[in-house]
Design a protein around this motif. Structure first.
Motif, PDB file in Angstrom:
ATOM      1  N   ASN A   1       1.211   4.038  -2.470  1.00 46.76           N
ATOM      2  CA  ASN A   1       0.896   5.732  -2.844  1.00 46.76           C
ATOM      3  C   ASN A   1       2.030   6.387  -2.652  1.00 46.76           C
TER       4      ASN A   1
ATOM      5  N   ASN B   1      -7.349  12.547  -2.201  1.00 51.16           N
ATOM      6  CA  ASN B   1      -6.357  12.044  -1.302  1.00 51.16           C
ATOM      7  C   ASN B   1      -5.503  11.562  -1.660  1.00 51.16           C
ATOM      8  N   THR B   2      -4.062  12.812  -1.836  1.00 56.48           N
ATOM      9  CA  THR B   2      -2.873  12.836  -2.685  1.00 56.48           C
ATOM     10  C   THR B   2      -2.357  13.687  -1.261  1.00 56.48           C
TER      11      THR B   2
ATOM     12  N   GLY C   1       0.682  10.123  -4.152  1.00 57.22           N
ATOM     13  CA  GLY C   1      -0.129   8.828  -3.968  1.00 57.22           C
ATOM     14  C   GLY C   1      -0.476   8.067  -4.911  1.00 57.22           C
ATOM     15  N   LYS C   2      -1.582   7.434  -4.608  1.00 57.44           N
ATOM     16  CA  LYS C   2      -1.816   6.508  -6.112  1.00 57.44           C
ATOM     17  C   LYS C   2      -1.540   6.726  -7.178  1.00 57.44           C
TER      18      LYS C   2
ATOM     19  N   ASP D   1       0.925  -1.031  -0.073  1.00 61.47           N
ATOM     20  CA  ASP D   1      -0.231  -0.285   0.343  1.00 61.47           C
ATOM     21  C   ASP D   1       0.810   1.121   0.021  1.00 61.47           C
TER      22      ASP D   1
END
Length: 1076
Positions: free
Chosen positions: A391, A423-424, A442-443, A387
């Protein structure tokens, strides 16, 4: 006597000071021979005990004569006299007489005394020997401690030797040495904590000395015989008690497990010690010993042994696994203050997780514990790392520096929103940094989404063009250049455009150029030209030049480099600040062009290497301009002109000669530049610019950035006045500025500016005038815009978001009047250049709001229709399916009357929306009502026993029937008068078909019901009416014991009384199968 002792101590110094006195030495051979052998006898014997023999009569009173007798520790056979000649002769005679008398009377005997008892004969500090000499006049000579001899020599008069010998033996036997057998492991229990147990004995008998020897099973006692026997009894009693109630055991456990047995900060071993009241001795790691010793209560020792062996056994069955995790993730896995690793350890309490020391820069994380738990922990941590890797995807987004504040937003609102929604993690360069790059982490998908949003903000704010250029993927690396040097040079040359190449290996040929339109076109042409050169034949050459020459070679504003490229077509790439090799210059292009440029540059560099020294005259009044601010002007000249050194004369001298040293071309260029500066200084004027003090902060900009920019652009000096803290109110009428009263000032001539408003600009006249215009353009101006009061709250937006965004985009301040004033005027304050844009944006927003207002008015049209309440459920349908479809299809709101509100007409349905849409929705409802009015309802007798079967599980079967025949079927509720009555509603033909269908189902299901009931009749006994009567409890009738004694009990063996029906009785089945 004190003087005599002092004379002996200070013998050498005294002799040195009395150079004129006589000096005489006497050798005493007989007695001193003994002194030489034992270090004690001669001196003591001649002088007497503790120097009690008085020698003052030898010299007489009132003289300064001295006698030096060597101490027993000095191996000398001389007695030294110092003093007057006559007195010395008397003293020598007297000493000789004493010596001869002693020699005649004394005799010597030798006796053996055990070596261990010698110390008792000597006594503390030799006190015992002194006592014997004092009482008997006999000297006792003891062999040195390092000698193996046990012989003790007594020297004195014969009649005194017996008494002295008795005293020697008495002192030798005054102390006794004894030992007590005690296992060595009990020694520390006998001593006690901090020696408490021994202290009790030694306090009672202070002369007794108790000695413990490590590794020996005995205790040595030494002291007076009586005290010793008492101490020995106490210690023996203590040993006996400890042996009876204590035990020890030694166990062997691999030393590799010792630290795990001890636990963190000794937690495990301390728990075992406290729990079982034992002492556990684990050898240090340096010994590599496996032996662990447990001491204490026998039961506690066995329990501690059992637990330690169990722990060791478990550890032997444990597994150690090395997990490779990149060190950059270690801190993240551990978490702030160890929070995340604590969660992992709580989840897997049996697993020990060890991270390497950060200084070691190792990637191996060690897991230790039970095999299954280690495997589970490994999978968990590998998923966590996966993960983190996912990420940790990072992309760089180049954004023009002036738009960074818009991306951040007021109070960080914009960037915070982008971070949360994508979400970064988004990192922007600091305000003082020259970097334009924003890093998004992030992703991958989230990073791309955040990148798109940031780019869209930039595109909305400025005239940013984006062009796609198709260049073969095989040329991308060569166009980018080593460490991006080539592409960076193109971007910088074309006004800082951003050139984005596709990811390597993607196979895409598309290169994106983004920036101002003119710069994008320029970069596109250069990129295509370079690609064409690379495809035909590109030639590269590297040359070296000192970094200080680079600016001179590039020329002001890159003029020289541009001229070379225009004339030859070759490109010259200089190293960037982050490049390691700062001397390397790369030339790229066609071979003949590259060689031509190489020759020109090498010749130029060669000239620069030829250092010359020159001078020029500069008026001393201008010297200060060049050397102030730590010589900033001179540093700039050196940087721009190949590191030329410029030396001005020292302050205080009236010399006007300035020396320049460096490459010839650089020196000439520097001289020319200094002359230009002097001309500027000669032509320098001072211009005053009056701007009200309240605007000074705004004019300066953040950290003075605006003033610094004007200073650089116009090459002038700008000085702001000191701030006037407590201005005196002016008695003259206030000056109007931008429509506002100047509320601060001091007494002055009407119309004259105040001193605190005057900004002084110094430089060339034309530059000062231009700078003054630039400063005045920075003065905030206020304009008023008419906006209807009822729209103000919509302009402000939720929590001020609307007006905040407008202010950020236009770089102005917008003031909305307080609601209680109900004013239609909104004030906009800012730079004149930004006001028009802000006003246009505000009016555009007003138009949008007015359009929305008009739209709301149109959407508020209401239409009411009358519909019989019995049709309302049919219009709404199950879960509002039909009415919701009408609402969505016609974009209206449909309100049905509240059944509980008696004041409302129950037949009115209200439709709200656009007039056209409400009419369409009304028609749709009336159409449904029309269909409902054509419908008929028929009651069908349907046996209640088949109702459940027709309805089906959760009504699935009946819904299918209703959908198929387009009817509504209602079954009677529980407790209805007629449980068999079913109502079918719908169009006549549909109702008939539905009734036929459910009657057919009734016939089919009823046959099954009849069969089932018949079967139940056989399975269940009939229920009699009396059985329904209330129970009277358990009653026994006609039992054998209630019968009269005349009746005979039945004979169980009689076939008449217990007839057999001929059926074979099955054996009884047991719970776990038939009995074997």
């Amino acid at each position: 006597m004190c003087d005599e002792k002092k004379a002996v101590r200070d013998e050498k110094s005294w002799i040195g000071s009395k150079v004129h006195s006589e000096h005489m030495a006497l050798r005493t051979e007989g007695t001193d021979a003994t002194a030489e052998s034992d270090g004690r006898g001669g001196s003591w014997f001649s002088v007497g005990p503790v120097n009690l023999f008085s020698i003052s009569p030898l010299f007489g009173a009132g003289t300064s004569s001295h006698l030096n007798i060597p101490p027993p520790s000095v191996s000398r056979t001389e007695i030294v006299f110092t003093g007057e000649k006559e007195q010395l002769a008397q003293a020598v005679a007297r000493i000789k007489k004493i010596y001869e008398e002693k020699k005649k009377k004394t005799t010597t005997i030798a006796v053996e005394v055990k070596k261990s008892q010698h110390k008792y004969v000597i006594g503390p500090k030799g006190n015992s020997l002194q006592e014997i000499l004092e009482r008997t006049g006999v000297s006792v000579e003891i062999p040195p401690s390092d000698s193996a001899s046990e012989m003790v020599i007594l020297r004195g008069e014969p009649e005194k030797l017996g008494q002295a010998l008795t005293e020697v033996y008495a002192k030798a036997n005054s102390f006794t040495v004894s030992s007590v057998s005690a296992p060595s492991w009990l020694h520390r229990f006998i001593i006690g904590k901090k020696g408490q147990n021994l202290a009790k004995i030694t306090q009672q008998m202070p002369k007794v000395h108790i000695e413990f020897t490590e590794g020996e099973d005995r205790i040595t006692l030494e002291g007076p015989t009586e005290d010793l026997s008492v101490a020995q009894e106490q210690i023996e009693s203590m040993v006996k008690d400890l042996v009876n109630r204590m035990d020890y055991v030694e166990i062997s456990i691999d030393h590799r497990f010792h630290r795990h047995l001890i636990g963190k900060s000794g937690a495990n071993i301390n728990r075992i010690k406290d729990q079982y009241k034992v002492s556990v001795r684990i050898p240090p790691d340096s010994e590599k010993s496996n032996l662990i010793r447990i001491e204490g209560d026998p039961q506690g020792v066995q329990q501690a042994k059992r637990e330690l062996l169990e722990l060791a056994s478990r550890m032997e069955n444990e597994r150690t696994k090395d997990l490779i995790i990149e060190q950059r993730f270690h801190r993240t896995i551990i978490g702030q203050k160890g929070e995340r690793i604590r969660e992992i350890r709580d989840k897997f309490p049996e697993v020990i997780i060890n991270f390497p020391d950060p200084a070691q820069k190792r990637d191996i994380v060690q897991l230790r514990g039970p095999k299954n738990e280690v495997e589970k922990c490994t999978k968990y941590m590998q998923k966590m790392v996966a993960d983190l890797v996912e990420n940790s995807y990072s992309i760089s987004v180049p954004i023009f520096k002036q738009f960074h504040k818009n991306i951040i937003g007021k109070g960080g609102a914009n960037i915070k929103k982008i971070r949360e929604e994508s979400n970064t993690k988004i990192d922007l360069p600091s305000e003082n940094s020259n970097s334009k790059t924003i890093i998004i982490t992030g992703k991958r998908a989230n990073c791309e989404a955040a990148r798109s949003r940031i780019l869209s903000i930039q595109k909305d704010l400025a005239n940013i063009a984006e062009v796609e250029v198709s260049i073969p993927a095989k040329l991308h690396n060569s166009l980018i250049g080593t460490k991006g040097r080539l592409i960076r040079a193109i971007m910088e040359e074309c006004g800082g455009v951003h050139i984005h190449f596709p990811v390597e290996g993607s196979g895409s040929n598309t290169v994106v150029i983004r920036g101002p339109s003119s710069d994008v076109e320029k970069a596109r042409k250069q990129l295509l030209h370079l690609a064409e050169e690379k495809q035909t034949k590109s030639f590269t050459v590297d040359i070296r030049a000192k970094p200080e020459y680079h600016k001179f070679l590039i020329g002001k504003g890159g003029g020289k480099i541009r001229k070379v490229r225009d004339s030859t077509g070759a490109r010259i790439i200089f190293p960037a600040a982050e490049d390691k090799d700062q001397d390397l210059i790369t030339i790229i292009g066609k071979e003949d062009a590259v060689q031509e440029v190489q020759r020109e540059l090498e010749a130029l560099i060669q000239n620069l290497d030829n250092v010359v020294e020159d001078s020029m005259l500069v008026d001393p009044k201008h010297h200060r301009h060049f050397v102030i601010r730590r010589g900033q002007v001179l540093r700039e000249i050196a940087e721009e002109y190949g590191g030329v050194m410029v030396s001005f004369p020292r302050s205080g001298t009236q010399s006007d000669k300035v020396t320049l040293k460096g490459a010839k071309d650089c020196v000439e260029a520097a001289k020319k530049r200094i002359q230009e500066i002097i001309e500027d200084l000669e032509a320098q004027v001072t211009v005053e610019c009056s701007i009200p003090q309240r605007f000074h902060r705004s004019v300066m900009g953040p950290k003075g950035s605006r003033i610094q920019q004007i200073t650089r652009d116009y090459n002038v000096q700008i000085k702001f006045p000191d701030r006037e803290e407590n201005p005196v109110p002016s008695t003259e009428p206030a000056v109007q500025e931008n429509g506002e009263e100047a509320g601060e000032g001091r007494e002055a001539e009407p119309g004259s500016p105040r001193r605190c408003d005057i900004i002084v600009i110094s430089g060339r006249k034309e530059r000062c005038e231009a700078a003054k215009e630039a400063l005045e353009a920075l003065v905030p101006v206020t304009i008023e815009v008419e906006v209807p009061f009822d729209l103000h709250r919509y302009v402000i937006g939720q929590k001020g978001s609307g007006i905040g965004k407008m202010m950020d985009e236009s770089e102005v301040n917008i003031h909305v009047p307080a609601p209680e004033r109900q004013s239609d005027v909104i004030a906009i304050t800012g730079l004149a250049a930004n006001l028009d844009r802000a006003k246009a944006r505000l009016l555009e927003r007003v138009k949008e709001l007015q359009a929305e207002q008009e739209d709301r008015a149109l959407r508020s049209f209401k239409l009411s229709i009358t519909v019989d309440p019995k049709y309302h459920p049919k219009i709404i349908r199950r879960k509002g399916a039909v009415i919701t479809q009408i609402r969505l299809e016609h974009d209206v709101n449909i309100q049905f009357p509240d059944k509980d509100d008696g004041s409302q007409p129950q037949d009115q349905i209200t439709i709200t929306g656009y007039e056209k849409n409400t009419e369409a929705a009304r028609n749709a409802i009336l159409k449904i009502v029309g269909e409902l009015e054509q419908m008929v309802s028929e009651d069908v007798p349907l046996d209640h026993r088949v109702h459940a079967r027709i309805i089906g599980a959760r009504g699935k079967a009946i819904r299918k029937i209703m959908d198929e025949f387009k009817v509504d079927i209602r079954f009677p509720q529980t407790g209805a008068p007629d449980p068999n009555c079913v109502t079918v509603t719908g169009l006549p033909e549909n109702v008939e078909e539905a009734i036929d269908h459910i009657l057919n189902l009734e016939e089919e299901y009823l046959a099954d019901v009849v069969d089932s009931e018949a079967l139940q009749g056989y399975l269940k006994p009939p229920v009699h009416e009396e059985s329904k009567a209330p129970s009277k409890g358990f009653v026994v009738r006609d039992a054998p014991w209630t019968a009269s004694s005349s009746e005979k009990a039945p004979d169980m063996s009689s076939s008449e009384e217990f007839p057999s029906f001929g059926a074979q009785v099955a054996p009884k089945t047991l719970p776990w199968g038939p009995k074997r």
